[in-house]
Design an enzyme around this catalytic site. Structure first.
Site, short mmCIF file in Angstrom:
data_model
loop_
_atom_site.label_atom_id
_atom_site.label_comp_id
_atom_site.label_asym_id
_atom_site.label_seq_id
_atom_site.Cartn_x
_atom_site.Cartn_y
_atom_site.Cartn_z
N SER A 37 27.20 -107.85 18.53
CA SER A 37 28.37 -106.99 18.32
C SER A 37 28.62 -105.90 19.34
O SER A 37 29.70 -105.32 19.36
CB SER A 37 28.29 -106.34 16.94
OG SER A 37 28.83 -107.23 16.01
N SER A 81 31.50 -107.30 16.33
CA SER A 81 32.22 -106.43 15.42
C SER A 81 32.58 -105.06 15.98
O SER A 81 33.44 -104.39 15.44
CB SER A 81 31.40 -106.23 14.14
OG SER A 81 30.20 -105.53 14.42
N LYS A 84 31.11 -95.82 16.32
CA LYS A 84 31.49 -96.91 15.42
C LYS A 84 31.38 -96.43 13.98
O LYS A 84 30.40 -95.76 13.62
CB LYS A 84 30.56 -98.11 15.67
CG LYS A 84 30.91 -99.35 14.87
CD LYS A 84 29.95 -100.50 15.23
CE LYS A 84 30.27 -101.78 14.49
NZ LYS A 84 29.34 -102.88 14.82
N1 GLN Z 1 29.43 -111.86 15.10
C1 GLN Z 1 28.18 -111.77 14.44
C2 GLN Z 1 28.39 -111.78 12.93
O1 GLN Z 1 29.49 -111.92 12.54
C3 GLN Z 1 27.43 -110.55 14.88
C4 GLN Z 1 27.92 -109.30 14.25
C5 GLN Z 1 27.12 -108.11 14.65
O2 GLN Z 1 26.39 -108.11 15.64
N2 GLN Z 1 27.25 -107.06 13.86
O3 GLN Z 1 27.51 -111.63 12.17
#
Ligand code: GLN
Length: 458
Positions: free
Chosen positions: A145, A121, A46
């Protein structure tokens, strides 16, 4: 395939061929060895983890020309284990989002249906594994995420306990919640990956000095006699009926395999979304203050430093990141700090306390990973609150610092879209989770289903 999926932001073509040749030579000369479990295995990363000499954009225009000067500890660990690290994966900008649509260069598509989101994400991390573009990938999980994209794309996603894996070289979003983990095709691959990336690192003050168990060995024992809790609050209103029924069937399967299922309650779950979006934005607002156009990559000049900051940050950050910086700054500002930030910290303790209490009576919890399957690209982009609510099943375990895993447990019929089962455990119970997930995987064939991928482009 990546024309259709767009999981990769950059690929090191020559580098990977050189690494592969070296791996071939090593295998020919010395054979395979237990201390190089990933020798010759292509693994993608990532774009939020530093990898020396590779671009590190975090899906942001602000870092579009930034190249890492050093390796994150997890990248060093992968390389030491023999992995071929060859590409950087798409993500929501600075890991903020649930759909990968917040990437400054456009979304990744779901391998099962290119008109749908892959989750986020770490959308690139899950999609690339499912589309067979790599064997495994690294992601980060601040509120789901790794697990949510795993659920929506149909692979395994493991979020280790906070402190299990070093965060050194992970670009910080919300430091008290961020954790590095992996997406894999199988539970046994997840055990191998976890074994490689776990362990104490003196460069991350929150990493825990604790020995690393033989995670793969955990897969050999059975779940007979284990007690697994089913938290009633996770069957939320608005949940897709096919998701609910797949989870129920999966729970029956776990019972068949010898686990005892008991209904439990985590009463503060309803506050998790609000609590998370206060704490995560507060931490993000301070973490992202460093991107000011002075020390890093992208800069828009101004007549004085203040104008330079404003112009750089105003055009360098995307809309969602700006929304969060503003929200986070607000909840930390004088007069609101007590009402929002401090209160959220107290609620966080209550949420963690719920878990501590249930884990006195059960070994693990079973829940849906996401209340729905993958939605259409664009569907929730105008409604941030709907996007935030989609994280309801994953956020609490980050607030509590627990570990969690998502594994495939079913599909909807028309269209064919994967459904994920989430297992949650107390801190440092990864072996228990891998054992349950492994037994379930052995007894089902959901993980064997593959999307048909063409390279025609989305
Ligand atoms: N969807 C969550 C957010 O927008 C989690 C994102 C993540 O785990 N990086 O913060």
């Amino acid at each position: 395939m990546d024309k259709s999926i767009h999981a990769f932001l950059s690929i090191n073509k020559q580098g990977v061929l050189d690494q592969a040749e070296k791996a071939d030579r090593e295998i020919a000369e010395k054979g395979l060895s237990a201390d190089r479990p990933l020798l010759g295995i292509p693994i993608a990363i990532k774009d939020v983890l530093a990898e020396k000499g590779a671009p590190l954009t975090c899906g942001s225009r602000l870092l579009r020309d930034f190249v890492s000067p050093y390796d994150a500890t997890v990248v060093t660990q992968l390389k030491n284990a023999g992995a071929l690290t060859f590409g950087r994966l798409n993500m929501d900008e600075f890991a903020m989002g649930s759909s990968t649509e917040n990437s400054s260069v456009g979304p990744t598509c779901n391998p099962w249906d290119y008109s749908r989101i892959p989750g986020g994400s770490s959308g690139g991390s899950a999609a690339s594994v499912v589309a067979d573009e790599c064997i495994a990938s690294l992601g980060s999980d601040t509120g789901g995420s790794i697990r949510q994209p795993a659920s929506l794309c149909g692979c395994v996603g493991l979020k280790p306990t906070y402190g299990r894996v070093s965060r050194y070289g992970l670009v910080a979003f919300a430091s008290s919640l961020d954790q590095v983990g992996c997406n894999t095709k199988t539970v046994s691959d997840a055990a191998t990956m976890l074994g490689v990336i776990s362990g104490y690192d003196k460069r991350d003050s929150t990493s825990v000095p604790r020995s690393v168990p033989e995670y793969s060995a955990a897969l050999q024992s059975s779940i007979k006699g284990m007690k697994i809790g089913l938290p009633k609050e996770y069957f939320v209103e608005g949940m897709q009926p096919e998701v609910a029924s797949s989870i129920r069937q999966a729970v029956e399967k776990l019972e068949e395999l010898g686990a005892e299922i008991v209904e439990v309650s985590l009463p503060h779950t309803e506050y998790a979304v609000a609590c998370y979006y206060i704490i995560a934005t507060a931490e993000a607002s301070t973490n992202l203050a460093r991107f000011d156009g002075i020390r890093y990559g992208y800069r828009v000049d101004g007549k004085n430093p203040f104008e330079l900051y404003c112009a750089t940050r105003g055009s360098g950050f995307g809309e969602e990141v700006k929304r969060r910086i503003i929200l986070g700054t607000y909840v930390l500002s004088s007069g609101y700090y007590d009402a929002y930030y401090l209160k959220a910290q107290k609620v966080r303790s209550l949420i963690a306390g719920d878990f501590t209490k249930v884990f006195e009576t059960v070994d693990a919890l079973v829940t849906p990973t996401s209340p729905t399957t993958a939605w259409k690209l664009g569907e929730k982009m105008d409604d941030p609150l709907q996007m935030y609510l989609s994280d309801v099943c994953t956020l609490s375990s980050n607030l509590a610092g627990n570990c969690g895993i998502s594994i495939p447990c079913g599909f909807t019929d028309n269209p064919t879209l994967p459904i994920g089962l989430q297992l949650l455990g107390p801190p440092f119970s990864e072996e228990t989770l891998l054992k349950i997930a492994g037994d379930f995987e052995q007894a089902t064939d959901w993980h064997c289903r593959k999307p048909v991928i063409n390279n025609a482009g989305a």
